[in-house]
Scaffold this active site. Structure first.
Site, PDB file in Angstrom:
ATOM      1  N   HIS A 137       4.225   8.534   1.585  1.00 42.13           N
ATOM      2  CA  HIS A 137       5.207   8.223   2.625  1.00 42.13           C
ATOM      3  C   HIS A 137       5.219   6.726   2.922  1.00 42.13           C
ATOM      4  O   HIS A 137       6.279   6.166   3.232  1.00 42.13           O
ATOM      5  CB  HIS A 137       4.954   9.000   3.914  1.00 42.13           C
ATOM      6  CG  HIS A 137       6.036   8.757   4.919  1.00 42.13           C
ATOM      7  ND1 HIS A 137       7.273   9.381   4.850  1.00 42.13           N
ATOM      8  CD2 HIS A 137       6.117   7.900   5.965  1.00 42.13           C
ATOM      9  CE1 HIS A 137       8.040   8.928   5.820  1.00 42.13           C
ATOM     10  NE2 HIS A 137       7.360   8.027   6.518  1.00 42.13           N
TER      11      HIS A 137
ATOM     12  N   HIS B  24       5.714  -1.479   8.810  1.00 42.47           N
ATOM     13  CA  HIS B  24       7.069  -2.018   8.955  1.00 42.47           C
ATOM     14  C   HIS B  24       7.060  -3.515   9.281  1.00 42.47           C
ATOM     15  O   HIS B  24       7.869  -4.275   8.754  1.00 42.47           O
ATOM     16  CB  HIS B  24       7.830  -1.258  10.036  1.00 42.47           C
ATOM     17  CG  HIS B  24       7.965   0.206   9.752  1.00 42.47           C
ATOM     18  ND1 HIS B  24       8.564   0.683   8.603  1.00 42.47           N
ATOM     19  CD2 HIS B  24       7.575   1.301  10.452  1.00 42.47           C
ATOM     20  CE1 HIS B  24       8.530   2.011   8.624  1.00 42.47           C
ATOM     21  NE2 HIS B  24       7.937   2.404   9.725  1.00 42.47           N
TER      22      HIS B  24
END
Length: 303
Positions: free
Chosen positions: A237, A264
């Site tokens: 993921h 991120h």
């Protein structure tokens, strides 16, 4: 020859935002060549357009969020990942709320939506961002790096002190192609720990989260009845997220990406560092009559 791609038909989906918990209606529409991926907040008056651009990223806590002209678009990474995986360059994404639907926590439902809409080639060559020099960013012991490479390769290592995430399942590499993406990456779901729930709730995050759209772990085990889709679903993921975050560079990557405990924020920092260093990359395309690109996309899907 590799051409730009868009959707053949408009397609719609409904879901909830992972962090907001709000119901959201999403419409994906075809877009012309050189348009790129553009989000549209159709619930605002007037409608505000937010391009999928790394320079517009303002939120990197547990998702990637964009802001443009005061309008926010949150949790873009899974759809961006699916678009990158299927080689879709140009699309309009209309939303009735600030956050994309989380679907099942992976990019699999978005892959299915895009394939159902049909994918068509357009009249101009696809533009790739070719990495020509190494670019690396760090945050403490976390690292994200681009290196020159003939193709698109991603490697990722995670470190979690948890019995369900042993060291031997903390590393994954993928030689990118549409088929490898769909089979090896797209079904990997986002995950979270029960111990972080209080932190998230205090910040109004994860309000739409459930075992229907995330892997949930306590101190010892996975709580989802159906277990994992891959033995190392967690690190897969992370690659899914990275593919989506990197696609905000504005083109498909030709190079090698390496992430160590990245997320991120560091992925966005890496893309910004790359784009700021004009000696580290170049635009390339592969028009008719030239060499084939070193990345394989599936044939267009005519729905």
């Amino acid at each position: 020859m590799t051409q730009q791609r868009t959707l053949k038909n408009t397609i719609r989906a409904t879901g909830v935002g992972l962090h907001s918990g709000d119901k959201v209606y999403m419409t994906l529409r075809p877009a012309p060549v050189d348009h790129g991926v553009v989000f549209r907040r159709v619930d605002l008056e007037p409608v505000v357009e937010v391009p999928a651009d790394a320079e517009l990223v303002t939120e990197t806590t547990l998702c990637t969020g964009l802001t443009c002209n005061g309008a926010k678009i949150q949790t873009v990474e899974h759809l961006m990942s699916a678009l990158a995986g299927l080689g879709v360059d140009n699309v309009i994404v209309e939303l009735s709320s600030a956050e994309l639907p989380i679907m099942d926590g992976s990019s699999g439902p978005f892959v299915f939506l895009l394939q159902s809409a049909g994918i068509v080639e357009q009249s101009k060559p696809k533009r790739f961002i070719r990495i020509t020099q190494t670019v690396e960013v760090r945050d403490g012991d976390k690292v994200a790096r681009f290196e020159p490479y003939e193709g698109y390769k991603l490697g990722f290592t995670i470190e979690f002190n948890h019995p369900m995430i042993p060291a031997k399942q903390s590393r994954q590499e993928i030689e990118f192609s549409t088929s490898a993406y769909v089979k090896e990456i797209s079904r990997a779901r986002t995950f979270g720990f029960m111990r972080d729930l209080e932190y998230m709730r205090e910040r109004n995050l994860g309000l739409g989260g459930s075992m229907d759209n995330a892997i949930v772990l306590d101190e010892f085990r996975v709580l989802n009845e159906d277990g994992l889709r891959y033995t190392n679903e967690f690190v897969r993921h992370k690659i899914l997220d990275a593919i989506g975050d990197l696609y905000l560079a504005g083109g498909a990557i030709l190079g090698a990406y390496e992430g160590f405990k990245s997320g991120h924020a560091l992925n966005n920092k890496l893309v910004r560092a790359l784009l700021a260093d004009q000696a580290a990359w170049e635009w390339v395309s592969f028009p008719e009559g030239t060499e084939q690109p070193p990345v394989t996309y599936a044939s267009p899907v005519y729905a």
